[in-house]
Design a protein around this motif. Structure first.
Motif, PDB file in Angstrom:
ATOM      1  N   ALA A 140      14.723  26.415  17.643  1.00  0.00           N
ATOM      2  CA  ALA A 140      14.950  24.987  17.465  1.00  0.00           C
ATOM      3  C   ALA A 140      15.073  24.364  18.845  1.00  0.00           C
ATOM      4  N   THR A 141      14.576  23.149  18.991  1.00  0.00           N
ATOM      5  CA  THR A 141      14.617  22.514  20.301  1.00  0.00           C
ATOM      6  C   THR A 141      15.090  21.076  20.199  1.00  0.00           C
ATOM      7  N   SER A 142      15.820  20.653  21.211  1.00  0.00           N
ATOM      8  CA  SER A 142      16.197  19.240  21.330  1.00  0.00           C
ATOM      9  C   SER A 142      15.274  18.541  22.317  1.00  0.00           C
ATOM     10  N   VAL A 163       8.287  26.759  16.769  1.00  0.00           N
ATOM     11  CA  VAL A 163       9.283  25.822  17.303  1.00  0.00           C
ATOM     12  C   VAL A 163       9.457  24.664  16.325  1.00  0.00           C
ATOM     13  N   PHE A 164      10.700  24.291  16.062  1.00  0.00           N
ATOM     14  CA  PHE A 164      11.015  23.116  15.244  1.00  0.00           C
ATOM     15  C   PHE A 164      11.762  22.095  16.101  1.00  0.00           C
ATOM     16  N   GLN A 199      18.708  23.615  14.245  1.00  0.00           N
ATOM     17  CA  GLN A 199      19.395  24.803  14.744  1.00  0.00           C
ATOM     18  C   GLN A 199      20.123  25.529  13.619  1.00  0.00           C
ATOM     19  N   THR A 200      20.764  24.782  12.724  1.00  0.00           N
ATOM     20  CA  THR A 200      21.481  25.393  11.605  1.00  0.00           C
ATOM     21  C   THR A 200      20.517  26.142  10.693  1.00  0.00           C
ATOM     22  N   ALA A 201      19.365  25.525  10.418  1.00  0.00           N
ATOM     23  CA  ALA A 201      18.377  26.169   9.545  1.00  0.00           C
ATOM     24  C   ALA A 201      17.819  27.429  10.188  1.00  0.00           C
ATOM     25  N   VAL A 202      17.555  27.374  11.484  1.00  0.00           N
ATOM     26  CA  VAL A 202      17.023  28.542  12.183  1.00  0.00           C
ATOM     27  C   VAL A 202      18.053  29.666  12.192  1.00  0.00           C
TER      28      VAL A 202
END
Length: 492
Positions: A140-142, A163-164, A199-202
């Motif tokens: 996950a990325t911000s 990448v999400f 991030q939570t889902a990953v």
């Protein structure tokens, strides 16, 4: 040196295993069983080294099973991809104030400092443990990690990367960098939530035995390129050690003089690396944790309560738009006396209730090591303008957040402000701050910023407009697991 989980010290891994796994099976984060330190002779040797040598040496202190020779090969190869003579130059602004520029890599963000090295560590780690399955990097990325991770892992044998990113939570340049990424083994997709949702889902996928079984049937095992992976975090320790060496070798300070570091942070990985450098023996006055309007960390260092039950702000410093700072777990583990059960309890409370608290004694320990503050949106724009006016130095919004906090936390010690991104990654906002004019088109804003300041647009960003868009997908946050499986089955 072996590694243990922050939530169960009985889970023990070698360095290679910890890097290949990325996250512990209980959801905890891997940390060293003990911290290596640098003696006086080692510091003297580090002063004479270039950055590649320093980085390899620091890594060798943590990564048993990797030889210094192979680590030197990895850092040499990784930092040959950077532009300029030094991967992370230290720029003096005067009056004991310095800027550590970490954005001279292939994606113009500090994530390159680690994500050009991690593919080497992961590939070698797979070989060392005899892994037969392919590795699926799930991230996950911000904003910056996604592009840097894909650039680092593109076309690496035995590895795929997905990448999400939050669809409305990255800058135009960050989005364009990701959706035009080359490589036959890369995939990127937007989600309709924010970074914390991604991030939570990953993380839930990493701890799902059902997903592990499904991926195993297709010949894959999961790993991570986020700073939850020790192989991503360890290379970041090196640039703090190197910055201190530069100050000593240039005669700015004597060894033993304490230096403050002011770090813009969201997920707490970058400033945690500074803490680890201090644990290795680097003399530090205070580590200054700089937040934007999403000031959950500032409030935590003030009150000892970590509470995500608050408004989430989309800001001009999107890589810091985070309410769940994953790497703080590693610091909690340390200040609790490495109490894994207590750390697990707090992380469970965060998941179920969105908050946890620490003891008065732990808070006092934190305050002896850290200062914290935040810079709001208007303050960020004002600071970009002020830094350019005062020093003729152009900063991006994340670095501006750190400058703003530094102005409120400065001491009589030298201070290094960590600059995490090239200002041309956010040209519309930076140009508005220094000119007063809003240009919504990022490429036009970049051209105007270049004409106004004379600062060249870095090559990795200058040709983005002409690159072909490869990825246009956008999904609901609940569909992340299906997206992962769909990608893997499409590869079959």
């Amino acid at each position: 040196m072996n590694y243990i989980s922050t939530r169960n010290k009985n889970i023990v891994r070698t360095a290679a295993q910890a890097i290949v796994e990325g996250i512990a099976p209980d959801g905890g984060l891997y940390v060293p069983q003990s911290f290596p330190t640098l003696d006086a002779k080692e510091w003297e040797e580090l002063y004479a080294m270039d950055y590649n040598g320093r980085a390899a040496y620091v890594l060798s202190k943590f990564l048993d099973g990797y030889t210094l020779e192979e680590l030197s090969d990895y850092t040499q190869d990784a930092y040959a991809r950077f532009y300029g003579d030094d991967p992370c130059p230290l720029t003096a602004l005067g009056d004991g104030l310095y800027v550590l520029e970490l954005w001279h890599g292939p994606t113009c963000a500090f994530k390159d400092m680690a994500l050009t090295v991690l593919p080497h560590l992961l590939t070698a780690g797979r070989r060392k443990i005899g892994a037969k399955d392919k590795t699926l990097i799930l991230t996950a990325t911000s904003g910056d990690t996604g592009k840097a991770a894909m650039e680092g892992f593109k076309d690496v044998d035995g590895t795929d990367i997905i990448v999400f990113y939050p669809s409305e939570g990255v800058s135009d340049m960050q989005r364009r960098q990701m959706i035009t990424q080359a490589g036959e083994n890369v995939h990127v997709c937007a989600i309709d939530g924010n970074f914390d949702d991604a991030q939570t889902a990953v993380k839930s996928i990493f701890t799902s035995s059902e997903m592990a079984d499904k991926l195993a049937k297709d010949g894959y095992k999961l790993s991570s390129a986020n700073s939850i992976n020790w192989g991503r975090l360890a290379p970041q320790i090196a640039y703090y050690i190197s910055a201190y060496c530069d100050l000593v070798s240039s005669g700015k300070i004597k060894f033993g003089d304490k230096v403050d570091f002011c770090v813009p942070t969201g997920n707490f990985g970058d400033i945690l690396a500074a803490y680890y450098a201090m644990r290795m023996g680097m003399p530090v006055g205070k580590l200054i944790c700089a937040s934007n309007s999403n000031k959950v960390l500032t409030d935590f260092f003030s009150s000892g309560v970590y509470d995500t039950g608050r408004q989430f702000y989309k800001t001009v410093s999107p890589s810091m738009d985070i309410l769940v700072s994953s790497n703080l777990e590693r610091l909690l583990f340390e200040i609790s006396g490495r109490d894994d059960a207590l750390t697990a309890e707090r992380m469970a409370a965060l998941k179920s209730c969105g908050k946890y608290s620490i003891s008065k004694e732990e808070l006092e320990t934190l305050r002896s090591l850290f200062d914290a503050g935040y810079t709001d949106e208007q303050g960020t724009f004002d600071t970009i303008s002020e830094v350019y006016g005062d020093y003729g130095y152009l900063v991006d919004p994340h670095t501006a957040v750190a400058f703003g906090v530094y102005n409120n936390c400065k001491s009589d010690r030298p201070c290094v402000i960590v600059s995490t991104a090239n200002p041309y990654k956010f040209p519309a906002d930076v140009y508005e701050a220094v000119s007063g004019e809003r240009v919504s088109d990022a490429y036009a804003a970049a051209d105007k910023l270049c004409a106004l300041t004379g600062e060249d647009i870095p090559q990795p960003l200058s040709n983005l407009a002409s690159k072909q868009v490869r990825f246009t997908g956008s999904i609901a946050r609940e569909a992340i697991a299906d997206e992962v499986l769909g990608y893997i089955r499409g590869k079959a």
